[in-house]
Design a protein around this motif. Structure first.
Motif, PDB file in Angstrom:
ATOM      1  N   GLN A 259      -7.202 -56.863  21.657  1.00 41.84           N
ATOM      2  CA  GLN A 259      -6.899 -55.656  20.894  1.00 41.84           C
ATOM      3  C   GLN A 259      -6.480 -54.484  21.785  1.00 41.84           C
ATOM      4  OE1 GLN A 259      -6.717 -55.069  17.586  1.00 41.84           O
ATOM      5  NE2 GLN A 259      -7.014 -57.251  17.182  1.00 41.84           N
ATOM      6  N   ASP A 260      -6.853 -54.522  23.067  1.00 39.82           N
ATOM      7  CA  ASP A 260      -6.454 -53.426  23.959  1.00 39.82           C
ATOM      8  C   ASP A 260      -5.046 -53.618  24.524  1.00 39.82           C
ATOM      9  OD1 ASP A 260      -7.008 -55.566  25.575  1.00 39.82           O
ATOM     10  OD2 ASP A 260      -8.317 -54.499  26.957  1.00 39.82           O
ATOM     11  N   ASP A 261      -4.366 -54.693  24.119  1.00 41.42           N
ATOM     12  CA  ASP A 261      -2.980 -54.915  24.543  1.00 41.42           C
ATOM     13  C   ASP A 261      -2.080 -53.880  23.859  1.00 41.42           C
ATOM     14  OD1 ASP A 261      -0.202 -56.083  24.487  1.00 41.42           O
ATOM     15  OD2 ASP A 261      -1.203 -57.693  25.585  1.00 41.42           O
ATOM     16  N   ASP A 262      -1.206 -53.260  24.632  1.00 40.55           N
ATOM     17  CA  ASP A 262      -0.332 -52.200  24.112  1.00 40.55           C
ATOM     18  C   ASP A 262       0.560 -52.667  22.972  1.00 40.55           C
ATOM     19  OD1 ASP A 262      -1.394 -50.458  25.947  1.00 40.55           O
ATOM     20  OD2 ASP A 262       0.244 -50.684  27.394  1.00 40.55           O
ATOM     21  N   ARG A 263       0.836 -53.965  22.905  1.00 43.59           N
ATOM     22  CA  ARG A 263       1.752 -54.459  21.875  1.00 43.59           C
ATOM     23  C   ARG A 263       1.210 -54.247  20.462  1.00 43.59           C
ATOM     24  NH1 ARG A 263       2.754 -60.439  23.908  1.00 43.59           N
ATOM     25  NH2 ARG A 263       0.621 -60.093  24.638  1.00 43.59           N
ATOM     26  N   TRP A 264      -0.105 -54.269  20.311  1.00 44.78           N
ATOM     27  CA  TRP A 264      -0.681 -54.044  18.989  1.00 44.78           C
ATOM     28  C   TRP A 264      -0.212 -52.715  18.419  1.00 44.78           C
ATOM     29  CZ3 TRP A 264      -2.906 -57.350  15.802  1.00 44.78           C
ATOM     30  CH2 TRP A 264      -3.509 -58.504  16.314  1.00 44.78           C
ATOM     31  N   GLU A 265      -0.372 -51.658  19.186  1.00 45.08           N
ATOM     32  CA  GLU A 265      -0.003 -50.326  18.714  1.00 45.08           C
ATOM     33  C   GLU A 265       1.498 -50.224  18.467  1.00 45.08           C
ATOM     34  OE1 GLU A 265      -0.370 -45.616  20.074  1.00 45.08           O
ATOM     35  OE2 GLU A 265      -1.199 -47.206  21.347  1.00 45.08           O
ATOM     36  N   VAL A 266       2.297 -50.753  19.397  1.00 46.31           N
ATOM     37  CA  VAL A 266       3.757 -50.663  19.284  1.00 46.31           C
ATOM     38  C   VAL A 266       4.253 -51.422  18.054  1.00 46.31           C
ATOM     39  CG1 VAL A 266       5.940 -51.272  20.388  1.00 46.31           C
ATOM     40  CG2 VAL A 266       4.072 -50.328  21.757  1.00 46.31           C
ATOM     41  N   TYR A 267       3.766 -52.647  17.875  1.00 44.28           N
ATOM     42  CA  TYR A 267       4.245 -53.480  16.773  1.00 44.28           C
ATOM     43  C   TYR A 267       3.803 -52.904  15.428  1.00 44.28           C
ATOM     44  CZ  TYR A 267       5.411 -57.128  20.223  1.00 44.28           C
ATOM     45  OH  TYR A 267       5.936 -57.828  21.268  1.00 44.28           O
ATOM     46  N   GLN A 268       2.555 -52.423  15.355  1.00 45.54           N
ATOM     47  CA  GLN A 268       2.059 -51.876  14.102  1.00 45.54           C
ATOM     48  C   GLN A 268       2.742 -50.552  13.749  1.00 45.54           C
ATOM     49  OE1 GLN A 268      -2.127 -51.971  15.075  1.00 45.54           O
ATOM     50  NE2 GLN A 268      -2.469 -53.867  13.926  1.00 45.54           N
ATOM     51  N   GLU A 269       3.072 -49.770  14.751  1.00 50.65           N
ATOM     52  CA  GLU A 269       3.801 -48.515  14.507  1.00 50.65           C
ATOM     53  C   GLU A 269       5.159 -48.799  13.884  1.00 50.65           C
ATOM     54  OE1 GLU A 269       4.027 -46.360  18.138  1.00 50.65           O
ATOM     55  OE2 GLU A 269       2.029 -45.452  17.929  1.00 50.65           O
ATOM     56  N   LEU A 270       5.808 -49.849  14.331  1.00 51.30           N
ATOM     57  CA  LEU A 270       7.110 -50.192  13.756  1.00 51.30           C
ATOM     58  C   LEU A 270       6.958 -50.595  12.293  1.00 51.30           C
ATOM     59  CD1 LEU A 270      10.127 -50.644  13.968  1.00 51.30           C
ATOM     60  CD2 LEU A 270       9.665 -52.956  14.839  1.00 51.30           C
ATOM     61  N   VAL A 271       5.937 -51.389  11.978  1.00 50.19           N
ATOM     62  CA  VAL A 271       5.700 -51.795  10.592  1.00 50.19           C
ATOM     63  C   VAL A 271       5.479 -50.552   9.721  1.00 50.19           C
ATOM     64  CG1 VAL A 271       4.117 -52.995   9.041  1.00 50.19           C
ATOM     65  CG2 VAL A 271       4.804 -54.078  11.189  1.00 50.19           C
ATOM     66  N   THR A 272       4.673 -49.626  10.213  1.00 50.83           N
ATOM     67  CA  THR A 272       4.413 -48.385   9.468  1.00 50.83           C
ATOM     68  C   THR A 272       5.697 -47.598   9.259  1.00 50.83           C
ATOM     69  OG1 THR A 272       2.164 -48.254  10.376  1.00 50.83           O
ATOM     70  CG2 THR A 272       3.101 -46.236   9.461  1.00 50.83           C
ATOM     71  N   ALA A 273       6.508 -47.477  10.298  1.00 52.49           N
ATOM     72  CA  ALA A 273       7.763 -46.733  10.202  1.00 52.49           C
ATOM     73  C   ALA A 273       8.716 -47.377   9.198  1.00 52.49           C
ATOM     74  CB  ALA A 273       8.424 -46.647  11.572  1.00 52.49           C
ATOM     75  N   ILE A 274       8.758 -48.699   9.187  1.00 55.72           N
ATOM     76  CA  ILE A 274       9.636 -49.404   8.248  1.00 55.72           C
ATOM     77  C   ILE A 274       9.191 -49.161   6.811  1.00 55.72           C
ATOM     78  CG2 ILE A 274      10.348 -51.691   7.445  1.00 55.72           C
ATOM     79  CD1 ILE A 274      10.209 -52.594  10.400  1.00 55.72           C
ATOM     80  N   ARG A 275       7.898 -49.245   6.567  1.00 59.04           N
ATOM     81  CA  ARG A 275       7.375 -49.040   5.207  1.00 59.04           C
ATOM     82  C   ARG A 275       7.630 -47.604   4.738  1.00 59.04           C
ATOM     83  NH1 ARG A 275       1.986 -52.783   5.949  1.00 59.04           N
ATOM     84  NH2 ARG A 275       2.813 -54.623   4.874  1.00 59.04           N
ATOM     85  N   GLU A 276       7.477 -46.655   5.657  1.00 66.36           N
ATOM     86  CA  GLU A 276       7.756 -45.262   5.292  1.00 66.36           C
ATOM     87  C   GLU A 276       9.233 -45.076   4.954  1.00 66.36           C
ATOM     88  OE1 GLU A 276       6.434 -42.920   8.561  1.00 66.36           O
ATOM     89  OE2 GLU A 276       4.289 -43.047   8.023  1.00 66.36           O
ATOM     90  N   ALA A 277      10.112 -45.679   5.743  1.00 68.39           N
ATOM     91  CA  ALA A 277      11.553 -45.575   5.487  1.00 68.39           C
ATOM     92  C   ALA A 277      11.921 -46.241   4.166  1.00 68.39           C
ATOM     93  CB  ALA A 277      12.332 -46.218   6.640  1.00 68.39           C
ATOM     94  N   MET A 278      11.301 -47.366   3.885  1.00 69.66           N
ATOM     95  CA  MET A 278      11.566 -48.053   2.601  1.00 69.66           C
ATOM     96  C   MET A 278      11.109 -47.194   1.435  1.00 69.66           C
ATOM     97  SD  MET A 278      10.534 -51.984   3.626  1.00 69.66           S
ATOM     98  CE  MET A 278      10.844 -52.639   1.981  1.00 69.66           C
ATOM     99  N   GLY A 279       9.946 -46.518   1.601  1.00 67.59           N
ATOM    100  CA  GLY A 279       9.444 -45.641   0.549  1.00 67.59           C
ATOM    101  C   GLY A 279      10.364 -44.466   0.307  1.00 67.59           C
ATOM    102  N   GLN A 280      10.862 -43.867   1.384  1.00 66.35           N
ATOM    103  CA  GLN A 280      11.767 -42.725   1.259  1.00 66.35           C
ATOM    104  C   GLN A 280      13.089 -43.158   0.623  1.00 66.35           C
ATOM    105  OE1 GLN A 280      12.094 -41.205   5.239  1.00 66.35           O
ATOM    106  NE2 GLN A 280       9.977 -40.437   5.285  1.00 66.35           N
ATOM    107  N   GLU A 281      13.521 -44.364   0.988  1.00 64.98           N
ATOM    108  CA  GLU A 281      14.775 -44.879   0.448  1.00 64.98           C
ATOM    109  C   GLU A 281      14.643 -45.132  -1.051  1.00 64.98           C
ATOM    110  OE1 GLU A 281      16.280 -48.814   1.798  1.00 64.98           O
ATOM    111  OE2 GLU A 281      17.921 -47.665   2.682  1.00 64.98           O
ATOM    112  N   ALA A 282      13.472 -45.647  -1.464  1.00 64.42           N
ATOM    113  CA  ALA A 282      13.238 -45.930  -2.883  1.00 64.42           C
ATOM    114  C   ALA A 282      13.123 -44.656  -3.707  1.00 64.42           C
ATOM    115  CB  ALA A 282      11.961 -46.768  -3.043  1.00 64.42           C
TER     116      ALA A 282
END
Length: 284
Positions: A259-282
């Protein structure tokens, strides 16, 4: 006595193969050394900026840059068809802040292996060959039916022939796959290429194409999945970007990445950003 040109022998061909293998190995070694020196120079530059209290790193050490470029030039002279020297030089140009030059060099490197070879050129010949096999099978079945009164005769002959043809086709496909893989740079090399393209290109389509191919080749690579999601997200293709991005997080879980691997934060941030963009687009 008239002296003619010495005919090429098997030994000559073997010598050429050995020379090519040595040249390839030397080229790869020089490029690896260049990348190591680039990483070292970049690290030293960052450390110097931190020590000086600056948030912006200074220029790359000119002596180190010259040495790295010389290694890339030497590697390219050994193996002009290798994409490694060009990609290493593109990385150097990026660190030097010469992005336009980096992209030109990178495109030249990519052109040496992309798009990957496919069987499209041989499809017509393959279809003709398949039709010939089918005609031969039909002819053999008819002959067997005429020669053997037993109902099991023609079936066994035709089935045996069909199995042999199918096995030959499978063997040929396997050989083609091996040839395609031999003509491709390593998986890791292509991932790094996609990273550079994402950094340098405004239009991410080439990076998307390469990453789609990588994910098809190995869908268990979390980094390739994440980069594909990032490339699609950067192109505002939000619906398409969500699936590979979620897949990258799932793969971290399945592969028990700490869990302390940096990829967790980076990958999850992208998922969050995508969902926010999809919400704004909708909502628009």
């Amino acid at each position: 006595q008239q002296q003619g040109r010495r005919p090429v022998t098997l030994g000559d061909e073997e010598d050429e193969d050995v020379e090519q293998e040595l040249a390839t190995a030397l080229c790869g070694g020089l490029c690896a050394h260049a990348e190591m020196l680039l990483h070292k120079a970049d690290t030293e530059r960052d450390e110097a900026a931190t020590a000086a209290g600056s948030s912006e790193p200074g220029p790359l050490d000119p002596a180190a840059a010259a040495q790295i470029e010389a290694l890339c030039t030497q590697a390219a002279s050994l193996q002009p068809r290798s994409p490694q020297p060009g990609q290493a030089l593109a990385s150097l140009r990026v660190e030097q802040g010469r992005s336009e030059e980096a992209l030109i060099v990178l495109h030249a490197s990519v052109a040496l292996w992309w798009p990957p070879k496919s069987g499209s050129d041989d499809e017509e010949g393959d279809e003709d060959e398949e039709a010939s096999w089918e005609e031969l099978e039909a002819q053999e079945a008819m002959e067997a039916a005429a020669a053997l009164p037993s109902s099991s005769g023609p079936t066994s002959v035709s089935t045996s022939r069909q199995k042999a043809v199918e096995q030959d086709a499978m063997d040929m496909d396997a050989e083609d796959d091996e040839d395609d893989q031999d003509n491709q740079p390593s998986y890791e090399f292509r991932v790094e290429c996609a990273k550079l393209l994402l950094e340098l290109e405004e239009d991410n389509q080439l990076a998307v194409d390469i990453l789609v191919h990588l994910v098809q080749e190995d869908d268990s690579n979390a980094e390739a999945q994440h980069l594909l999601g990032l490339a699609l997200y950067s192109s505002h293709r939000y619906d398409e970007s969500l699936d590979p991005s979620l897949r990258s997080v799932t793969l971290l879980q399945q592969q028990r990445v700490p869990q302390d691997d940096d990829r967790w934060e980076v990958y999850q941030e992208l998922v969050t950003a995508i969902r926010e963009a999809m919400g704004q687009e909708a909502a628009a």
